[in-house]
Design an enzyme around this catalytic site. Structure first.
Site, PDB file in Angstrom:
ATOM      1  N   THR A 390       0.850  -1.197   0.000  1.00 24.42           N
ATOM      2  CA  THR A 390       0.000   0.000   0.000  1.00 24.42           C
ATOM      3  C   THR A 390       0.881   1.240   0.000  1.00 24.42           C
ATOM      4  O   THR A 390       2.060   1.165   0.327  1.00 24.42           O
ATOM      5  CB  THR A 390      -0.912  -0.036   1.264  1.00 24.42           C
ATOM      6  OG1 THR A 390      -1.722  -1.199   1.182  1.00 24.42           O
ATOM      7  CG2 THR A 390      -1.781   1.166   1.423  1.00 24.42           C
ATOM      8  N   SER A 454     -11.258  -2.738   5.473  1.00 27.78           N
ATOM      9  CA  SER A 454      -9.889  -2.247   5.328  1.00 27.78           C
ATOM     10  C   SER A 454      -9.390  -1.709   6.663  1.00 27.78           C
ATOM     11  O   SER A 454     -10.163  -1.520   7.604  1.00 27.78           O
ATOM     12  CB  SER A 454      -9.877  -1.130   4.283  1.00 27.78           C
ATOM     13  OG  SER A 454      -8.662  -0.433   4.284  1.00 27.78           O
ATOM     14  N   SER A 455      -8.076  -1.471   6.728  1.00 30.02           N
ATOM     15  CA  SER A 455      -7.498  -0.765   7.874  1.00 30.02           C
ATOM     16  C   SER A 455      -7.027   0.632   7.494  1.00 30.02           C
ATOM     17  O   SER A 455      -6.512   1.366   8.336  1.00 30.02           O
ATOM     18  CB  SER A 455      -6.272  -1.521   8.395  1.00 30.02           C
ATOM     19  OG  SER A 455      -6.651  -2.752   8.911  1.00 30.02           O
TER      20      SER A 455
HETATM   21  N1  GLU Z   1      -5.303  -4.087   2.154  1.00 29.58           N
HETATM   22  C1  GLU Z   1      -5.023  -3.454   3.402  1.00 29.58           C
HETATM   23  C2  GLU Z   1      -6.197  -2.613   3.827  1.00 29.58           C
HETATM   24  O1  GLU Z   1      -7.009  -2.257   3.043  1.00 29.58           O
HETATM   25  C3  GLU Z   1      -3.826  -2.583   3.319  1.00 29.58           C
HETATM   26  C4  GLU Z   1      -2.596  -3.346   3.196  1.00 29.58           C
HETATM   27  C5  GLU Z   1      -1.376  -2.479   3.434  1.00 29.58           C
HETATM   28  O2  GLU Z   1      -1.439  -1.501   4.074  1.00 29.58           O
HETATM   29  O3  GLU Z   1      -0.330  -2.760   2.959  1.00 29.58           O
HETATM   30  O4  GLU Z   1      -6.296  -2.275   4.945  1.00 29.58           O
END
Ligand code: GLU
Length: 571
Positions: A390, A454-455
């Site tokens: 990300t 998501s985070s």
């Molecule tokens: N897919 C994760 C999310 O949406 C994020 C992954 C990352 O931060 O690398 O929270």
């Protein structure tokens, strides 16, 4: 980086759309006008954003140009094959949020990840397949945000990314390292092997120039024909057939899923912390709620008085994390499908009750979810490990508009599948792969058209006078809300600079274990944390990667995570 726009250039920029002012006599040395400030994980993407601002573009224009450029130069992390969330805050405090999260195809069911015998295959098998690919949302997000807040023509936003893809970009140590360490994904498809690997099977070395002509053409098509060129026609066909070919059962993504994708403008979630106003993204991300909960629960403690290097300060932060994450696991999911108890989760009275569980001198034995107003306790918690692929970027423009945008393809190189010169995400493995636990449905289970939890936590902050103060966020899976809250505490409680808030040592509770970042002053305090009851204390490198623009005493500062400069890999 801060960009000052000489008045002469402003005049040139304006000359295209209006009669330039007549200057009767030679002007005094013009005071440069502030065009904005940009933070992105890769300097080439940062330059793309800066170029938009220097041409008179808005913060939205700059953020979109960064998202596009990152597709080229940081293919392991984010791009148009994935999705994201954008938070926009104006100088006078109007905040809007854009949801470009990927969606599950119409044929997906809660048993999407189970095999024919109803068992869960190893996670890596789910990831490296069409099952994990959600309909990408970043182009739809960009189109929606640009239609509302763009100043430059849509096609112009693509120029830096096209140039990087067509003229070539240099492989940096981070990309080289990720190609090698995530080879099951980076070398999964023939297209990726041709682009990023030598004939010998080794990753292209540091310093090699990669030309991605296929991606340059994809960008040109979308630049000229508009966002529909992504969601209809040949490109949509290619995405759907690439995903379907690698999907082991019925229900695979179709062109109809892609054409039906919709980015959504949603209400922000806002709260306050020591008279600062914090606004973030709501569901389907858990990030904004978790940040607001952590801060809300900490407000009764005077952290500044306790001191930056006092282990008790960070003990309180850890306890607040544990409570927020217990709620997150149980309640947060796509609120278009599941009843998420907002605003109960961020209700000050509820948070005060949760905060009362925190003891200054001892670890709470078990952090259980609470029962916020409006809660549905019939659902089960079904956490799924998140990966790290990300990028977060932040922009403020000359009119004080802040953008905080986190863009992702989920894990490094997403699903490993490619279409149109870009990687397709594996965002659907952010769903709980198990549809139920002990007979109870999991809130974050797969459902057709749903967005995985998501985070990501893009956030904007206003100071007590209501002035734009900070745009911040991070990459790093489940660490994101903790990184973001830590940065906000650094800025508000300790008055740190943009670079300092990102450099703060990382500390996070993972279940019963406590991670302290190796090589930092926290490492020396491991014993103090044990004495406070944090039994298993691990000292490790931290998988973190934040970005911020912050208004300091001398104006706006931008910073990217110092761990990037040290080339620490995000595992
Ligand atoms: N897919 C994760 C999310 O949406 C994020 C992954 C990352 O931060 O690398 O929270």
């Amino acid at each position: 980086m801060k960009i000052m726009l000489p008045l002469s250039l402003l005049a040139v920029t304006l000359a295209g759309c209006a009669t330039p002012p007549q200057i009767a006599s030679a002007p005094a040395e013009p005071a440069p006008s502030f065009a904005g400030s940009v933070s992105a994980a890769d300097p080439r993407a940062q330059a793309a954003g800066e170029a938009m601002l220097a041409r008179g573009g808005s913060a939205t224009d700059a953020a979109i140009a960064i998202m596009l450029a990152l597709t080229v130069v940081e293919p392991q992390s984010s791009g148009i094959g994935g999705g994201g969330f954008m938070v926009r805050g104006t100088a006078d405090g109007v905040v809007s949020t854009f949801d470009g999260r990927e969606t599950a195809p119409a044929g997906a069911t809660p048993k999407w990840f189970l095999d024919a015998s109803g068992n869960l295959p190893p996670r890596s098998e789910s990831v490296r397949s069409g099952l994990s690919v959600g309909v990408p949302g970043n182009i739809a997000l960009a189109a929606k945000a640009h239609a509302a807040h763009g100043k430059l023509p849509w096609a112009d936003l693509f120029a830096p990314a096209i140039e990087l893809a067509r003229d070539g970009f240099e492989v940096n140590p981070r990309l080289n390292g990720m190609l090698a360490s995530a080879k099951d994904r980076s070398a999964h498809s023939a297209a990726a092997r041709a682009l990023y690997f030598e004939a010998s099977g080794e990753p292209r070395p540091v310093g090699a120039i990669i030309v991605n002509e296929t991606l340059a053409k994809t960008f040109e098509t979308i630049a000229e024909a508009g966002p529909d060129a992504f969601y209809t026609g040949a490109l949509a066909q290619e995405i759907a057939s690439t995903v379907a070919d690698d999907t082991p059962h019925a229900g695979a993504m179709t062109p109809a899923d892609i054409v039906g994708y919709e980015a959504k403008e949603r209400e922000p979630v806002c709260g306050s912390y020591r008279a600062y106003r914090i606004c973030a993204m709501g569901p389907p991300t858990s990030g904004g709620v978790a940040v607001l909960q952590m801060l809300g629960q900490l407000e009764r403690f005077d952290l500044a008085e306790m001191g930056l290097r006092n282990p008790r300060t960070w003990h309180l932060f850890v306890e607040s994390q544990r409570l927020a994450y217990a709620d997150r696991e149980l309640y947060l999911a796509d609120s278009d499908f599941v009843s998420v108890p907002l605003p109960g989760l961020v209700d000050p009275e509820y948070l005060a009750g949760r905060s009362a569980l925190i003891a200054a001198d001892a670890r709470l034995a078990e952090a259980q979810p609470g029962t916020p107003p409006g809660a549905d306790r019939s659902l089960a918690d079904g956490d799924e490990p998140e990966e790290h692929g990300t990028s977060h970027f932040a922009v403020v423009d000359g009119s004080g508009v802040m953008i905080s945008y986190t863009s992702t393809i989920e894990g490094a190189f997403g699903s490993g599948l490619m279409a149109g010169g870009f990687f397709l995400n594996n965002e659907l493995t952010d769903f709980s792969r198990s549809p139920e636990v002990d007979g109870r449905a999991v809130a974050n289970r797969v459902e057709p058209g749903k967005r995985p939890r998501s985070s990501m936590a893009p956030t904007v902050v206003y100071d007590p006078q209501g002035q734009p103060f900070l745009a911040v966020g991070a990459a790093g899976g489940s660490t994101i809300p903790v990184q973001t809250a830590r940065s906000i505490i650094g800025a508000i409680d300790f008055g740190l600079s943009a670079q300092e808030i990102l450099a703060l040592p990382f500390i996070m509770a993972f279940g019963d274990r406590l991670l302290l970042e190796q090589g930092t002053w926290l490492e020396e305090q491991a014993e103090a944390f044990r004495a406070l009851g944090h039994g298993e204390v691990l000292v490790r490198e931290a998988p973190v990667k934040g970005g911020a623009v912050l208004r300091g005493a001398d104006g706006w500062e931008s910073a990217r995570d110092p761990r990037l400069q040290g080339q620490i890999e995000i595992p």
